[in-house]
Write a protein that holds these residues in place. Structure first.
Motif, PDB file in Angstrom:
ATOM      1  N   ARG A 254       9.309   6.896  -3.797  1.00 43.89           N
ATOM      2  CA  ARG A 254       8.234   7.561  -3.070  1.00 43.89           C
ATOM      3  C   ARG A 254       8.250   7.088  -1.629  1.00 43.89           C
ATOM      4  O   ARG A 254       8.723   6.002  -1.300  1.00 43.89           O
ATOM      5  CB  ARG A 254       6.872   7.229  -3.707  1.00 43.89           C
ATOM      6  CG  ARG A 254       6.732   7.605  -5.188  1.00 43.89           C
ATOM      7  CD  ARG A 254       6.605   9.100  -5.384  1.00 43.89           C
ATOM      8  NE  ARG A 254       5.458   9.634  -4.661  1.00 43.89           N
ATOM      9  CZ  ARG A 254       4.202   9.618  -5.115  1.00 43.89           C
ATOM     10  NH1 ARG A 254       3.930   9.115  -6.301  1.00 43.89           N
ATOM     11  NH2 ARG A 254       3.225  10.140  -4.397  1.00 43.89           N
TER      12      ARG A 254
ATOM     13  N   GLU B 298       5.995   2.464  -5.243  1.00 45.98           N
ATOM     14  CA  GLU B 298       6.544   3.491  -4.353  1.00 45.98           C
ATOM     15  C   GLU B 298       8.047   3.299  -4.191  1.00 45.98           C
ATOM     16  O   GLU B 298       8.820   4.277  -4.232  1.00 45.98           O
ATOM     17  CB  GLU B 298       5.852   3.423  -2.986  1.00 45.98           C
ATOM     18  CG  GLU B 298       4.423   3.944  -2.978  1.00 45.98           C
ATOM     19  CD  GLU B 298       3.747   3.739  -1.647  1.00 45.98           C
ATOM     20  OE1 GLU B 298       2.839   4.508  -1.313  1.00 45.98           O
ATOM     21  OE2 GLU B 298       4.116   2.775  -0.915  1.00 45.98           O
TER      22      GLU B 298
ATOM     23  N   GLN C 102       6.962   5.336   1.619  1.00 44.46           N
ATOM     24  CA  GLN C 102       6.058   4.200   1.814  1.00 44.46           C
ATOM     25  C   GLN C 102       4.734   4.681   2.404  1.00 44.46           C
ATOM     26  O   GLN C 102       4.700   5.432   3.366  1.00 44.46           O
ATOM     27  CB  GLN C 102       6.693   3.166   2.735  1.00 44.46           C
ATOM     28  CG  GLN C 102       5.852   1.910   2.904  1.00 44.46           C
ATOM     29  CD  GLN C 102       6.548   0.854   3.743  1.00 44.46           C
ATOM     30  OE1 GLN C 102       7.694   1.010   4.145  1.00 44.46           O
ATOM     31  NE2 GLN C 102       5.846  -0.241   4.012  1.00 44.46           N
TER      32      GLN C 102
END
Length: 236
Positions: free
Chosen positions: A24, A19, A26
């Motif tokens: 991305r 991530e 979390q």
């Protein structure tokens, strides 16, 4: 910490690292522990490691587990995902016991799940399975059929369309994995533009999890890397 709990910790750490690597959010990628063919004791073990979502492929086996947990541990909060093929004569069992279905690829299946969902249960959260590899041997609808099926699902009150799922061709090179997953991400994005409930991409397993997360997966389905090799002797 048990072996299963160590595996879950290792995989969730990998997910968090990926991530971060791909910018991305979390916690955006959920680990779905694929518990097919595995005994109740292993699911209990995984639950102690804060694993809350489990995936089952075989209707009778999965239903028996859901029933057991409801009877013996009603205090446990588990999301049960059905991730296998659905035969017409098994839709009622799926509709009555599972929280999610990942493998809708026919309008008949969607309609039966809707009609058989008990009135006292929340709508069934569903994904359309897409054949991103254009292989006749693969399950799922072809890409051009997704939107017609999505329109039907969105009209059914006991189903909530959450997104799409795929099992792409088993290839080892990263570029090919990524290309297949990006194709599914584009379909999900188009659906999300029309249906506000769409937020889920179920794609990626042990061998292609990194490419899946780079492409936008929100659920990765991991089984053997958590629970060990499967025993198919008693599958149903």
């Amino acid at each position: 910490m048990t072996h299963i709990q160590q595996n879950i910790h290792r995989i969730t750490t990998q997910i968090t690292q990926l991530e971060q690597k791909f910018a991305r959010q979390q916690g955006e990628v959920q680990l779905l522990a694929v518990s097919k063919t595995k005994p109740i004791e292993m699911i209990l073990d995984a639950y102690q490691a804060d694993q809350r979502s489990f995936g089952e492929n075989y209707v009778q086996e999965g239903v028996s587990k859901v029933v057991w947990f409801n009877a013996h541990h009603p205090e446990m909060t588990i999301d049960w995902h059905f991730i296998g093929p659905i035969q017409s004569n098994k839709t009622r069992q799926v509709a009555e016991h599972f929280d999610w279905v990942h493998t809708i690829d026919r309008s008949k299946t969607a309609q039966r799940l809707n009609d058989q969902r008990p009135a006292d249960m929340a709508p069934l959260q569903v994904l359309i399975q897409v054949n991103t590899s254009d292989e006749e041997s693969k399950s799922g609808v072809m890409k051009e059929e997704v939107f017609e099926l999505a329109q039907l699902i969105s009209s059914l009150p006991n189903l909530t369309l959450r997104g799409v799922m795929s099992i792409p061709a088993n290839v080892n090179d990263y570029a090919s994995q990524l290309q297949a997953f990006q194709a599914l991400q584009q379909i999900k994005a188009q659906l999300a533009d029309k249906y506000p409930s769409v937020d889920t991409l179920s794609m990626g397993m042990s061998g292609d999890m990194e490419a899946a997360i780079e492409a936008g997966s929100t659920i990765v389905r991991i089984g053997t890397a958590i629970f060990g090799a499967r025993d198919y002797a008693n599958k149903q």
